[in-house]
Design a protein around this motif. Structure first.
Motif: not given
Ligand code: NAP
Ligand code: G4F
Length: 328
Positions: A180-188, A194-198
């Protein structure tokens, strides 16, 4: 000037990889699907130097046309239906795109290079989801695959097809088994975003509750910007091969929540989080942790961004983005 064709250009990895290849002096071509794809403008704005071509992984002739137009030295096959939960609801579509789509792309490359099948270097976006019910800890290139979702099964098909085209036709085809790799461009739709947005919205007083699934699942999370570098390194090797790309650490979804809430100064996070069976999966991948030692040794690849920095980067981005959206 080397030339690259990327499928999945509108996705998280497509954007980071485009930026990396443009920086390295590549001419970059991207495949975009649909007659009026809503992400078209976003791609134009983010990577204006990428040439866009219409095509779909389920349509072999569109892939052949894309190869003729782009004349690539390297093909990065990142296109997929990539959301695991959705793959149970759309198992056949996922099989067609995420599984058979790989065969279509390999076959298009083979037919395009009949004179010399190794002329185009091919990258397949394989996944740690293939390890599913893990048979070894940590997971490495030789670990037995035991997928737990239609998505995972489709990725196993694409992985072995890539190996088969390498062994049958002498294609320079590599498979990156990325954790798994993530970023500010990750789909919500994915858990980290989902966590960072909430968390950002809760901090700003725009949201009061976060509804989650299984908090005990553990993942080996890294930063997408680091992981696209590994894709490129694979295609620069004299021989094609398969590599695990991972951080070598594992954290639970609960750890991600604790760290994201702590970043905005909230310690009593449990009061904001509710679990709902709606977000539980028919079969769960309980724990992933990769052994990236082959990539360290042979590619000289090491990730730069650790777990805490990744969480901070995502929450900070969403604080800015959500404040802007709320007109603050
Ligand atoms: P993503 O953000 O979901 O992007 C997927 C891309 O595939 C999008 O550009 C999407 O286009 C495209 N696509 C979907 N259906 C298609 C079709 N029928 N024809 C052509 N393109 C199609 O995924 P990502 O996180 O960037 O991941 C890139 C690849 O790596 C995927 O194959 C994923 O399965 C794999 N992977 C990801 C991770 C991870 O943690 N991110 C880990 C291991 C492997 P639209 O925008 O038009 O839908
Ligand atoms: O963020 P996720 O949806 O990612 P998942 O299923 O691990 O898949 C991602 O990584 C794969 C690599 O291993 C890729 F191949 C794939 O394309 C994708 O990028 O879920 C992570 C974990 C799961 O165990 C899930 O059950 O988080 C758990 N979870 C708990 N609550 C949740 C939620 N996941 C989501 N999406 N939403 C929730 O509310």
């Amino acid at each position: 000037m080397p030339r690259a064709l990327i499928t999945g250009i509108t996705g998280q990895d497509g954007l980071y990889l485009s930026e990396l290849l443009l920086q390295k002096g590549y001419e970059v071509w991207g495949l975009i699907r649909g007659q009026n794809n809503p992400k078209h403008e976003m791609v134009r704005r983010t990577v204006p130097d990428v040439h866009l071509l219409a095509g779909d992984l389920t349509d072999l002739s569109s892939l052949m046309r894309a190869l003729t137009a782009a004349q690539p030295d390297e093909v990065y096959n990142l296109g997929a239906i990539s959301y695991v939960a959705y793959s149970w609801e759309n198992a056949m579509l996922t099989t067609d795109v995420t599984g058979k789509g790989v065969l279509n792309m390999l076959e298009a490359v083979r037919l395009h290079t009949l004179d010399d099948p190794s002329r185009i270097r091919f990258y397949q976006a394989s996944s740690s989801e293939m390890f599913g019910k893990v048979q070894e800890v940590p997971q490495r290139e030789s670990t037995l695959l035991w997928p737990r979702s239609p998505y995972g099964v489709a990725k196993v098909f694409g992985h072995y097809m890539t190996i088969n085209y390498r062994e049958s036709y002498g294609m320079h085809a590599s498979s990156g088994i990325l954790f798994n790799h993530e970023s500010p461009r990750r789909g919500p739709e994915f858990v980290t975003r989902k966590i960072s947005q909430a968390v950002a919205r809760i901090r700003l007083g725009l949201q009061h509750e976060l509804v989650m699934g299984n908090l005990d699942a553990k993942r080996d999370w890294g930063f997408a910007g680091d992981y696209v570098e590994a894709m490129w390194l694979m295609l620069q090797q004299p021989e094609a091969d398969d590599y695990v790309i991972a951080s070598g650490e594992t954290h639970s979804v609960r750890d991600f929540l604790v760290s994201a809430f702590a970043h905005v100064g909230i310690e009593d996070w449990e009061g904001y989080v509710r679990q709902d069976p709606r977000f539980m999966r028919p079969a769960e991948v309980d724990m992933l942790i990769g052994d990236p030692s082959k990539a360290h040794r042979e590619l000289g690849w090491k990730p730069e961004v650790n777990f805490e920095t990744l969480v901070s980067m995502m929450v900070e981005n969403d604080l800015r983005e959500q404040a802007d959206l709320a007109g603050r």
